[in-house]
Design a protein around this motif. Structure first.
Motif, PDB file in Angstrom:
ATOM      1  N   PHE A  87      46.063  50.848  45.287  1.00  0.00           N
ATOM      2  CA  PHE A  87      45.838  49.479  45.772  1.00  0.00           C
ATOM      3  C   PHE A  87      45.454  48.579  44.594  1.00  0.00           C
ATOM      4  CE2 PHE A  87      44.734  50.085  50.571  1.00  0.00           C
ATOM      5  CZ  PHE A  87      46.006  50.598  50.772  1.00  0.00           C
ATOM      6  N   GLY A  88      46.353  48.454  43.637  1.00  0.00           N
ATOM      7  CA  GLY A  88      46.151  47.509  42.555  1.00  0.00           C
ATOM      8  C   GLY A  88      45.174  47.909  41.478  1.00  0.00           C
ATOM      9  N   VAL A  89      44.882  49.189  41.318  1.00  0.00           N
ATOM     10  CA  VAL A  89      43.949  49.635  40.273  1.00  0.00           C
ATOM     11  C   VAL A  89      44.754  50.380  39.205  1.00  0.00           C
ATOM     12  CG1 VAL A  89      41.882  50.972  39.734  1.00  0.00           C
ATOM     13  CG2 VAL A  89      42.116  49.881  41.977  1.00  0.00           C
ATOM     14  N   PRO A  90      45.069  49.723  38.091  1.00  0.00           N
ATOM     15  CA  PRO A  90      45.855  50.387  37.047  1.00  0.00           C
ATOM     16  C   PRO A  90      45.063  51.496  36.380  1.00  0.00           C
ATOM     17  CG  PRO A  90      45.044  48.275  36.264  1.00  0.00           C
ATOM     18  CD  PRO A  90      44.696  48.343  37.716  1.00  0.00           C
ATOM     19  N   ALA A 153      31.951  47.842  41.497  1.00  0.00           N
ATOM     20  CA  ALA A 153      32.210  46.582  42.189  1.00  0.00           C
ATOM     21  C   ALA A 153      33.473  45.921  41.654  1.00  0.00           C
ATOM     22  CB  ALA A 153      31.016  45.635  42.040  1.00  0.00           C
ATOM     23  N   LEU A 154      33.759  46.087  40.364  1.00  0.00           N
ATOM     24  CA  LEU A 154      34.969  45.521  39.779  1.00  0.00           C
ATOM     25  C   LEU A 154      36.209  46.163  40.385  1.00  0.00           C
ATOM     26  CD1 LEU A 154      36.426  43.765  37.714  1.00  0.00           C
ATOM     27  CD2 LEU A 154      36.095  45.584  36.029  1.00  0.00           C
ATOM     28  N   VAL A 155      36.187  47.496  40.525  1.00  0.00           N
ATOM     29  CA  VAL A 155      37.313  48.208  41.116  1.00  0.00           C
ATOM     30  C   VAL A 155      37.484  47.805  42.579  1.00  0.00           C
ATOM     31  CG1 VAL A 155      38.255  50.478  41.679  1.00  0.00           C
ATOM     32  CG2 VAL A 155      37.023  50.144  39.540  1.00  0.00           C
ATOM     33  N   ALA A 156      36.362  47.688  43.298  1.00  0.00           N
ATOM     34  CA  ALA A 156      36.418  47.278  44.703  1.00  0.00           C
ATOM     35  C   ALA A 156      37.008  45.877  44.835  1.00  0.00           C
ATOM     36  CB  ALA A 156      35.018  47.329  45.322  1.00  0.00           C
ATOM     37  N   LEU A 157      36.678  44.999  43.896  1.00  0.00           N
ATOM     38  CA  LEU A 157      37.215  43.641  43.922  1.00  0.00           C
ATOM     39  C   LEU A 157      38.725  43.664  43.717  1.00  0.00           C
ATOM     40  CD1 LEU A 157      36.857  40.580  43.957  1.00  0.00           C
ATOM     41  CD2 LEU A 157      36.385  40.681  41.488  1.00  0.00           C
ATOM     42  N   VAL A 159      40.810  46.056  44.475  1.00  0.00           N
ATOM     43  CA  VAL A 159      41.420  46.568  45.703  1.00  0.00           C
ATOM     44  C   VAL A 159      41.446  45.490  46.782  1.00  0.00           C
ATOM     45  CG1 VAL A 159      41.145  48.221  47.590  1.00  0.00           C
ATOM     46  CG2 VAL A 159      40.834  48.967  45.225  1.00  0.00           C
ATOM     47  N   ASN A 160      40.359  44.735  46.902  1.00  0.00           N
ATOM     48  CA  ASN A 160      40.306  43.666  47.899  1.00  0.00           C
ATOM     49  C   ASN A 160      41.337  42.577  47.607  1.00  0.00           C
ATOM     50  OD1 ASN A 160      38.145  43.725  50.108  1.00  0.00           O
ATOM     51  ND2 ASN A 160      37.048  44.550  48.354  1.00  0.00           N
ATOM     52  N   ILE A 161      41.508  42.232  46.340  1.00  0.00           N
ATOM     53  CA  ILE A 161      42.520  41.240  45.973  1.00  0.00           C
ATOM     54  C   ILE A 161      43.911  41.751  46.331  1.00  0.00           C
ATOM     55  CG2 ILE A 161      43.637  40.093  44.021  1.00  0.00           C
ATOM     56  CD1 ILE A 161      40.890  39.973  42.675  1.00  0.00           C
ATOM     57  N   PHE A 162      44.170  43.017  46.030  1.00  0.00           N
ATOM     58  CA  PHE A 162      45.466  43.626  46.337  1.00  0.00           C
ATOM     59  C   PHE A 162      45.768  43.550  47.832  1.00  0.00           C
ATOM     60  CE2 PHE A 162      48.034  47.254  47.624  1.00  0.00           C
ATOM     61  CZ  PHE A 162      49.080  47.241  46.716  1.00  0.00           C
ATOM     62  N   MET A 163      44.796  43.958  48.651  1.00  0.00           N
ATOM     63  CA  MET A 163      45.010  43.960  50.103  1.00  0.00           C
ATOM     64  C   MET A 163      45.142  42.540  50.646  1.00  0.00           C
ATOM     65  SD  MET A 163      42.694  47.100  51.588  1.00  0.00           S
ATOM     66  CE  MET A 163      41.137  46.499  50.945  1.00  0.00           C
ATOM     67  N   THR A 164      44.433  41.583  50.037  1.00  0.00           N
ATOM     68  CA  THR A 164      44.513  40.194  50.482  1.00  0.00           C
ATOM     69  C   THR A 164      45.883  39.601  50.162  1.00  0.00           C
ATOM     70  OG1 THR A 164      42.138  39.899  50.139  1.00  0.00           O
ATOM     71  CG2 THR A 164      43.475  37.910  50.292  1.00  0.00           C
TER      72      THR A 164
END
Length: 282
Positions: A87-90, A153-157, A159-164
């Motif tokens: 989910f958007g985490v390289p 928190a950076l990784v969680a952010l 993932v949230n951007i990816f899903m949004t």
């Protein structure tokens, strides 16, 4: 903690009869992965019925979060553990990753927080370490020297951007891309080799049995900048020259056709291919 495993059937799914017999009154939980190691989607409903009927919890692990765009979520599970790196985490040099754990509300207060585990260091001395807890929550701000490099928190952010950005419709389309390309690849590979475990649904992975050693095939594919399948012999010797292949939304049709063409050439040069396949599956 004693652990035991059960086998699989011809479809690549868990052997439900063997699972039913393996669960005893002392069994704490049944843990499965879906899609599993062979890329096969498990029958979570049936497994949950067996586990719950015998008083055990069901834990479902999801190695590929994108599958949730089209695969039915494991709602009957008591605990779900998932890897959301896609989910958007390289990934760079082995990380970072994004672990997700979820459970029913009645189990929330039993989830580990500041849980300490006993272990031994490199010199054999006893020590205690924190598990499932970030060390920053135990260090005063001015004393922490590694806040950024271990900041989840950076990784969680990310993932949230990816899903949004993708949204519900986009996630479904992303999953469809994986599914469609894998279906095409499996169909093409099946014209020249044996695709195993075809009796159950799969997502973006499939197993191909060849006459030639998969390591040899992969070495030739690398010359075309294509990463071949994962040889399964070291995990399941009985599967012989089987390899696990995967297609994602990034896989091109030309890459699939090139891989299939090179595999077809190797199979054509192996006159004993059909006999070898029969022996492995017999």
């Amino acid at each position: 903690m004693p652990l035991s495993t059960v086998g699989f059937v011809d479809s690549g799914r868990i052997n439900l009869t063997e699972l039913d017999q393996a669960i005893t009154a002392d069994t704490a939980c049944v843990m499965i992965q879906s899609p599993n190691f062979f890329g096969t989607v498990e029958d979570v409903e049936a497994i949950a019925e067996i586990a719950h009927r015998k008083g055990a919890l069901l834990v479902v692990t999801i190695a590929e979060a994108v599958s949730l765009g089209i695969v039915e979520p494991p709602r009957p599970a008591d605990i779900v553990a998932m890897e959301a790196q896609s989910f958007g985490v390289p990934v760079g040099f082995g990380g970072p990753y994004c672990g997700v754990i979820a459970t029913h509300e009645r189990f929330v207060r039993q989830m580990p927080g500041r849980l300490a585990g006993q272990t031994t260091d490199g010199n054999g001395k006893r020590g205690f370490v924190l598990t499932l807890a970030t060390r920053e929550q135990h260090i005063r701000r001015e004393k922490a020297t590694s806040n950024i490099c271990t900041n989840q928190a950076l990784v969680a952010l990310m993932v949230n951007i990816f899903m949004t950005v993708y949204g519900k419709v986009g996630m479904k389309e992303l999953a469809r891309q994986n599914l469609a390309k894998t279906a095409y690849a499996a169909d093409q590979f099946g014209k020249h080799a044996r695709v195993l475990f075809a009796g159950a649904p799969r997502f973006n992975e499939f197993v191909v049995l060849t006459s030639e050693d998969p390591y040899v095939i992969n070495s030739r594919l690398l010359g075309h900048k294509i990463v071949g399948g994962l040889p399964l012999r070291k995990f399941y010797p009985e599967l012989g020259n089987a390899a696990l292949w995967c297609c994602t939304e990034m896989t091109t049709r030309s890459a699939i056709d090139t891989a299939v063409g090179m595999l077809a050439e190797s199979e054509a040069e192996e006159p004993s291919g059909e006999h070898a396949v029969a022996e492995v599956l017999r």
